[in-house]
Design an enzyme around this catalytic site. Sequence first.
Site, PDB file in Angstrom:
ATOM      1  CB  SER A  30       3.189   0.051   5.287  1.00 26.82           C
ATOM      2  OG  SER A  30       4.472  -0.001   5.902  1.00 26.82           O
ATOM      3  CG  ASP A  31       6.440   2.804   0.015  1.00 25.74           C
ATOM      4  OD1 ASP A  31       7.577   2.411   0.339  1.00 25.74           O
ATOM      5  OD2 ASP A  31       6.211   3.352  -1.074  1.00 25.74           O
ATOM      6  CB  CYS A  32       9.893   2.212   3.905  1.00 24.97           C
ATOM      7  SG  CYS A  32      10.269   0.572   3.245  1.00 24.97           S
ATOM      8  CB  CYS A  35      -0.966  -0.015   1.175  1.00 27.54           C
ATOM      9  SG  CYS A  35      -0.245  -0.352   2.796  1.00 27.54           S
ATOM     10  CB  ALA A  51       3.323   4.168   4.542  1.00 25.74           C
TER      11      ALA A  51
END
Length: 775
Positions: free
Chosen positions: A298-300, A265, A302
Amino acid sequence: MKLHSLLLLNLVIYHGIAVLLVGVHGTGSSSPPFACDSSDPSTESYPFCNTTLGISDRVNDIVSRLTLDEKISQLINSAVSIPRLGIPAYEWWSEALHGIRDRHGIRFNGTIRSATTFPQVILTAASFDAHLWYRIGQAIGTETRAMYNAGQAMGMTFWAPNINIFRDPRWGRGQETPGEDPAVTGKYSVSYVRGLQGDTFEGGKVDVLQASACCKHFTAYDLDNWNGIDRYTFDARVTKQDMADTYQPPFRSCIEEGRASGLMCAYNRVNGVPSCADFNLLSNTARGQWGFDGYIVSDCDAVSLVSDVQGYAKSPEDAVAYVLNAGMDVDCGSYLQKHGKSAVNKKKLTESEIDRALHNLFTVRIRLGLFNGNPSKLPFGNIGPDQVCSTEHQTLALDAARSGIVLLKNSNRLLPLSKGETWSSLAVIGPNANATDTLLGNYAGPPCKFISPLEGLQSYVNDITYQSGCDDVTCSSASIGNAVDVAKQADYVVLVMGLDQTQEREKHDRLELGLPGKQEQLITSVAKAAKKPVVLVLLCGGPVDVSFAKDDSNIGSILWAGYPGEAGGAAIAETIFGDHNPGGRLPVTWYPQEFIKIPMTDMRMRPEPKSGYPGRTYRFYTGKKVFEFGDGLSYSSYSYEFLSVTQNKLYLNQLSTSRVFENSGYILVSELGTEYCEAKKFSVIIGVRNGGEMAGKHPVLLFAKQAKASNGSPMKRLVGFQSIHLDAGESTNIEFVLRPCEHLSKANKDGLMVMMQGTHLLVVGNKEYPITVVA
């Protein structure tokens, strides 16, 4: 635990607690981490080590044995070991966009020191060759297993492919994507994922994953840092119509057809809701409607944005609860580790929701074979270091670069240059002429080798003079006089110009579409001074406005080579000298400089004539173009003919259960039903002939459009593509199977697919064939 069983031992501080990262089972750094070693008697008592049980039962057993602290420790990308159960540490974060990257879960510090670096995805996409994309995925998957077997991988979950739509030419990460078309992007995702994960090209059900692919960034993510607006704070306002036919289809294909085991995401919000906290997006759509059964990451960092930056959650504990309740499973970062237990204690998060996430995470690890005992005795266990940078893979990297290169201009058939004795000297000029790292693009690891454009050309011509012309691609100062002097003395001139990662990359979008600095001045000055029209080679991911070169008679040929990977220099030289016949076609529209007047934040795909908004991508853009999607020349000429279309009329009134909306001229595809839609698929056979004097690889692109486009309809859309190889003078027939409910439909303003009555045209080259939809 005995010392001889340790793979690695690191002391890490998590929230003030010292934790040992222990990878079990191995006699040294050359052994891979795994659980359930049959030589350890204690593993016999664990049902999760019993491979005769179903995966769900095994996962339930693992989760049931964990304490709350242990559970929370598994919700971050760097999951720690659980020594008492013999479960090793696991790193979820690894990258393999177009080859294995050297960080996070991967280390090139052992037997294996490099890996095959394929062209950046945008160039590979220009081949329009799904089999090539699959083979690249296969090769990367094989090399990842070799890294693991050699003890140089702490994980086999790779966060690729990037399948966001290349909506705006300024986007710094557009280079990572397959381009602007949802169908191409979707097909690329399916091909790459199947290859990487060990599936067949046609697809099936893979029980044991070779490696795990992760489709990113879900969803409507295509802005990094533009004009003071960044991806962390951006709220993408997207209509239901655009969501349905542009932003979501690639992810649906990746999940439903590719069966990707991972999904990421995005940072941004979509219509006010952070992607990682959107239950409708993650659970209702991805898992519910599309049947996704993998893990969601998650994107890092996020997760931290949800409360700390975006203000969507009032507290860190609320943010943790929002993302896990939405359906996310693992945090790339430490936010869940820091605030997870507090969220449970404050009753904002239930332990059962954590268990749900863990079930998805351990399922993937089991599917990778990491809980099945010694990997050397399991599928993929015989893949060794000799299969990294193998001759086969390096040849594939060269073939991919060849296949993607696009010939955009070739006045008076300047190319290919002859290899005879009619001329002797060549000037090679430009800041990218002797580039190596630039060839790779971003998200690249150490390549097997480098071949710069200059080195490639030197293999054809002995008398070469090289002049950079600029210190680097910014070209703030240029040695134009020196370059002109060199050009005057040579029989032919090749200019290698363009961009690099200082101009376009993650966290950096462009503000201009022209070439940087004094590059244009250098090109035109050299072209004017040269004895003959010059060859211009462009290295770049995103489009550049080179209208000046397109219209300059002193510039005879233009080649776009993207970022062509480790063998890019050889592919460029082979194309220039005719050992390769170019066949690539642009996967993106090339816009003029004036397009920068359009805010990058405007997510609308469709034009709005009243305000002068021109729309985006070839399907909707109404403005001027430098080059169009699908443009690409060859040293051969190809002709097409519609030989057979098994259905030229489609009757919608044959179904008593369906109805055409009065005065609207369309019917909802959902009302037609799956059975009807499948029954109405038809075959289109197209004859293709190579009328030139050279053999060549050629992508055939089949479009569809309405004869009289209705409001909001695409001007045309790609409905099929195939790459074929034809010898000089050879002909062949190719078949496309079209499904009217998919290929002749469009999204309405409510985001529902509808079939329009009237005449639709199939288009290939300059040939058209009518299909009539009768209400």
